[in-house]
Design an enzyme around this catalytic site. Structure first.
Site, short mmCIF file in Angstrom:
data_model
loop_
_atom_site.label_atom_id
_atom_site.label_comp_id
_atom_site.label_asym_id
_atom_site.label_seq_id
_atom_site.Cartn_x
_atom_site.Cartn_y
_atom_site.Cartn_z
N TYR A 1 -1.87 0.14 10.03
CA TYR A 1 -2.09 -0.49 8.73
C TYR A 1 -0.85 -0.31 7.84
O TYR A 1 -0.25 -1.28 7.37
CB TYR A 1 -3.33 0.08 8.05
CG TYR A 1 -3.46 -0.34 6.60
CD1 TYR A 1 -3.49 -1.69 6.25
CD2 TYR A 1 -3.52 0.61 5.58
CE1 TYR A 1 -3.61 -2.08 4.92
CE2 TYR A 1 -3.64 0.23 4.26
CZ TYR A 1 -3.67 -1.12 3.94
OH TYR A 1 -3.76 -1.51 2.62
N THR B 1 0.83 -1.21 0.00
CA THR B 1 0.00 0.00 0.00
C THR B 1 0.86 1.25 0.00
O THR B 1 1.97 1.25 0.55
CB THR B 1 -0.91 0.02 1.24
OG1 THR B 1 -1.59 1.29 1.33
CG2 THR B 1 -0.11 -0.16 2.52
#
Length: 327
Positions: A141, A117
């Site tokens: 995350y 990501t």
């Protein structure tokens, strides 16, 4: 048949990857615990239910299918939840990935495609990110994904595990043929939330901030069509099976779309008004977050041909009207 183990293959991106893999001549073997995935989305190869924490189950899967590669999508991915429950993200995303990587290397499966990501970069506001941008994640995350990238590098040095890492922002759209699509419960992504507001299945869309330093005052984010995204993953797999070395690739349009542009495109595509309200900025929201893809274009030959906002909304709208999963 050439098997590829696809973790999270019952999820949104993973199910599209399975379709692309099948079209490319591979047999995708879905491994998913169905916490956020759907068994109905597994249509293109075998399904094996299991958790990344279950090493014995993983060993069994590797022995049974002897995959040539792993394509790893399975992860928790909600930033808000990551802020409030960091332990869950470190345990699931990092420990689970480590168990998977250990099982893969023990089985001699040394090609690994990792869906990472751009959240690993943190907040680099109003610049076009590339692979050399410093990684300064702001939450569990992004930090957990960066940790898995580091684990892959260590296992390459120790075990010869070659890997391709993809970093990207928002994914949108759906399979143009309507076989699979985006189906989250609850839904948090802008485009499907907007489509739910259009058909009255949720309250009006909220625009968080209209005073940003952008042409229309709303913040800008990068979006990539899910089919373009998974095409890149298949190209990454071929990169590895052709014997090339480990590599990181960013995937983006390099320009992004504002919230108002998304709403305007939706109005044009659906011929429906988007019920929406305007409110103050949310804490921590950046003005503009976009990524380039110069390296992916030059080295993989990747082109995000479907990643126009009208196309992404048209495909998502078609799925929204006709597609769903029961279980």
């Amino acid at each position: 048949m050439t098997n590829v183990l696809v973790t999270g293959g019952a999820g949104y991106i993973g199910s599209h990857a399975c379709k692309a893999l099948k079209a490319a001549g591979y047999t995708p073997v879905t491994y998913d615990n169905l916490v956020t995935g759907w068994k109905d989305a597994v249509k293109f190869g075998p399904f094996e239910q299991g958790d990344l924490s279950d090493r014995a189950r993983l060993d069994e899967i590797f022995a049974t299918y002897q995959p040539v590669a792993v394509m790893h999508f399975a992860a928790l991915s909600q930033v808000g939840e990551a802020m409030s429950e960091p332990g869950r993200y470190w345990r699931n995303n990092v420990e689970g990935s480590l168990t998977l990587i250990e099982a893969a290397t023990a089985a001699g499966c040394l090609n690994f495609v990792f869906s990472s990501t751009c959240a690993t970069y943190g907040e680099h506001d109003n610049v076009v990110l590339d692979e050399s941008t410093p990684q300064e994640p702001l939450n569990a995350y992004g930090a957990s994904k960066r940790a898995v990238e580091n684990i892959l590098r260590d296992f390459e040095a120790a075990k010869g595990l070659r890997h391709v890492i993809f970093r990207y922002f928002n994914v949108a759209g759906a399979d143009p043929e309507g076989e699979v699509g985006e189906h989250h419960r609850p839904e948090t992504h802008l485009i499907p939330v907007m489509l739910e507001a259009i058909d009255g299945t949720r309250p009006a869309l909220s625009i968080h901030g209209t005073d940003y330093d952008t042409p229309d005052g709303t913040c800008i984010r990068d979006y990539v069509h899910v089919c373009d995204l998974v095409d890149a993953h298949v190209l990454g797999l071929k990169w590895l099976t052709d014997g090339k070395g480990s590599r990181v690739f960013n995937l983006g349009t390099g320009k992004g779309f504002s919230v108002r542009e998304v709403i305007d495109a939706s109005r044009s595509v659906t011929n429906r008004e988007v019920p929406h309200s305007e409110g103050p900025r949310r804490a921590g929201d950046a003005t503009k977050l976009v990524s380039g893809s110069t390296r992916a274009a030059a080295e993989l030959g990747w082109e995000p041909s479907r990643s126009t906002m009208p196309q992404m909304i048209a495909d998502a709208w078609r799925w929204h009207q006709n597609g769903h999963y029961e279980g």
